[in-house]
Design a protein around this motif. Structure first.
Motif, PDB file in Angstrom:
ATOM      1  N   PHE A 241       0.837  -1.155  -0.113  1.00  0.00           N
ATOM      2  CA  PHE A 241       0.032   0.046  -0.040  1.00  0.00           C
ATOM      3  C   PHE A 241       0.842   1.418   0.050  1.00  0.00           C
ATOM      4  N   PRO A 242       0.280   2.586  -0.338  1.00  0.00           N
ATOM      5  CA  PRO A 242       1.046   3.599  -0.516  1.00  0.00           C
ATOM      6  C   PRO A 242       1.741   4.032   0.784  1.00  0.00           C
ATOM      7  N   TYR A 243       2.823   4.712   0.678  1.00  0.00           N
ATOM      8  CA  TYR A 243       3.705   5.514   1.464  1.00  0.00           C
ATOM      9  C   TYR A 243       3.649   7.032   1.022  1.00  0.00           C
ATOM     10  N   ILE A 244       3.523   7.908   1.978  1.00  0.00           N
ATOM     11  CA  ILE A 244       3.193   9.493   1.614  1.00  0.00           C
ATOM     12  C   ILE A 244       4.155   9.938   2.566  1.00  0.00           C
ATOM     13  N   TYR A 245       5.186  10.682   2.311  1.00  0.00           N
ATOM     14  CA  TYR A 245       6.237  11.435   2.652  1.00  0.00           C
ATOM     15  C   TYR A 245       5.963  12.973   2.738  1.00  0.00           C
ATOM     16  N   PHE A 246       5.247  13.492   3.654  1.00  0.00           N
ATOM     17  CA  PHE A 246       4.948  15.169   3.569  1.00  0.00           C
ATOM     18  C   PHE A 246       6.195  15.685   3.917  1.00  0.00           C
ATOM     19  N   THR A 247       6.599  16.679   3.172  1.00  0.00           N
ATOM     20  CA  THR A 247       7.854  17.325   3.361  1.00  0.00           C
ATOM     21  C   THR A 247       7.866  18.914   3.770  1.00  0.00           C
ATOM     22  N   ASP A 248       6.711  19.605   3.247  1.00  0.00           N
ATOM     23  CA  ASP A 248       6.505  20.922   3.213  1.00  0.00           C
ATOM     24  C   ASP A 248       4.883  21.441   3.220  1.00  0.00           C
ATOM     25  N   PHE A 249       4.766  22.382   4.318  1.00  0.00           N
ATOM     26  CA  PHE A 249       3.339  22.720   4.411  1.00  0.00           C
ATOM     27  C   PHE A 249       3.358  24.333   4.210  1.00  0.00           C
ATOM     28  N   ASN A 250       2.784  24.778   3.096  1.00  0.00           N
ATOM     29  CA  ASN A 250       2.718  26.196   2.899  1.00  0.00           C
ATOM     30  C   ASN A 250       1.266  26.875   2.901  1.00  0.00           C
ATOM     31  N   LYS A 251       0.915  27.080   4.170  1.00  0.00           N
ATOM     32  CA  LYS A 251      -0.557  27.425   4.277  1.00  0.00           C
ATOM     33  C   LYS A 251      -0.984  28.647   3.675  1.00  0.00           C
ATOM     34  N   GLU A 252       0.038  29.666   3.655  1.00  0.00           N
ATOM     35  CA  GLU A 252      -0.203  30.833   2.596  1.00  0.00           C
ATOM     36  C   GLU A 252      -0.852  30.737   1.309  1.00  0.00           C
ATOM     37  N   LYS A 253      -0.090  29.768   0.806  1.00  0.00           N
ATOM     38  CA  LYS A 253      -0.573  29.278  -0.475  1.00  0.00           C
ATOM     39  C   LYS A 253      -1.386  28.028  -0.825  1.00  0.00           C
TER      40      LYS A 253
END
Length: 344
Positions: A241-253
């Motif tokens: 099953f998928p792996y998801i690696y979140f590296t950046d969160f830009n709330k303004e955009k």
């Protein structure tokens, strides 16, 4: 003699009128805190076979016969009990509504009684990982002269004893699950994660989970088709099953950057925007997310609150490992492990 007769008349009058002053129903609110994750506590209430092992309402008669209906062929989730003890009687408890890890509502039907009792249980998890169960019991209207018996058989004491039994039971289950490596919903663990190599595709999406998962599906489909294309010498193995690696969160955009793909077990060929991504090893805060993707942020918030309560500093990046197929699984049953690195 006249004085005795007068006394008897007064006594009978008191006995006849006293039920007016006694409660005609029980409306009990009980709150109890368990040192266990909400998923484990919820399971004890939802699973009536488990429920029957710690409830005290039928415990005084060891000969009570219990039957359960909770298979896929049954129309309801219920338990029927039958006892010759008048204090226990016979009846049926039915789960008529529930929301996974949030609440369970029951109706209770006693044989020979026309109306129903109800029991509603809500679950809340504290920032420290403990679970609070809030019980509300509402009985049917008690017949006039039965109120004497009911007054001395107030269910509150049995609820307290039941919850004390359950508290001991969940501690044993929690210890057993930890030894077996099982993670319960609502449980937080600090784990040592080895360096993880991913074969993934870089994606950007909006914060909305629907957009995230559409990009994850697209990445997984690309990797699957590339690796499984046997006409071009494709490989034959289970991608998992998928792996998801979140590296950046830009709330303004309103923009999230992440890599989605599979764990790189061997030296697989890189094709169609694929790249090797390394998730650093080290200490991570781990929890289990169960349910719709729209509720994922609530799980992340609980992780943050728990970390603050334990004075743990978390990093920004997140690794998520899906435990079932998002395209084939009912949204209420979706499961994934979420890891957030701990900063020392």
């Amino acid at each position: 003699m006249k004085q005795i007769n007068l006394f008897l008349v007064i006594l009978i009058a008191i006995l006849a009128l006293l039920p007016i002053l006694l409660p005609d129903r029980f409306d009990d609110d009980i709150e109890y805190e368990f040192d266990a994750p909400v998923g484990l506590v919820y399971d004890e209430f939802y699973n009536l076979r488990q429920f029957s092992k710690w409830e005290q309402f039928t415990a005084s008669d060891s000969l009570t016969v219990k039957k359960f209906s909770n298979t896929q062929e049954d129309d309801e989730i219920s338990m029927i009990w039958d006892s010759d003890d008048a204090a226990i009687a016979s009846g049926k408890i039915i789960i008529d509504n529930f929301s996974v890890n949030r609440f369970v509502n029951y109706t209770i039907k006693y044989d020979g009684w026309e109306k129903l009792d109800s029991l509603n249980v809500k679950f809340d998890q504290n920032e420290n990982g403990k679970t609070v169960a809030k019980l509300k019991y509402l009985s049917q209207e008690i017949p006039y002269f039965y109120r004497y018996f009911a007054y001395f058989k107030n269910p509150e004491s049995k609820f307290q004893k039941s919850l004390e039994n359950l508290s001991s039971r969940v501690k044993i289950r929690l210890d057993k699950d930890k030894k077996e490596g099982r993670l319960n919903y609502g449980e937080f663990r600090i784990v040592e994660l080895n360096r993880t190599n991913l074969l993934a595709i870089k994606k950007q999406s909006q914060f909305a989970e629907t957009d995230v998962m559409s990009k994850v599906d697209a990445s997984f489909e690309t990797i699957y088709k590339s690796l499984m294309n046997k006409e071009e010498g494709g490989l034959d193995f289970d991608l998992g099953f998928p792996y998801i690696y979140f590296t950046d969160f830009n709330k303004e955009k309103d923009q999230i950057t992440f890599f989605s793909g599979i764990q790189l077990i061997e030296d697989l060929p890189l094709q169609k925007n694929m790249q090797k991504v390394v998730v650093p090893g080290g200490e991570y805060l781990l929890t289990l997310h169960i349910g719709p993707r729209s509720k994922r942020n609530q799980t992340i918030t609980r992780m943050s609150n728990y970390a603050q309560s334990k004075k743990i500093k978390l990093g920004v990046r997140q690794l998520e490992v899906m435990l079932n197929d998002p395209k084939e699984t009912d949204s209420l049953k979706l499961m994934s492990r979420i890891y957030i690195p701990i900063i020392k």
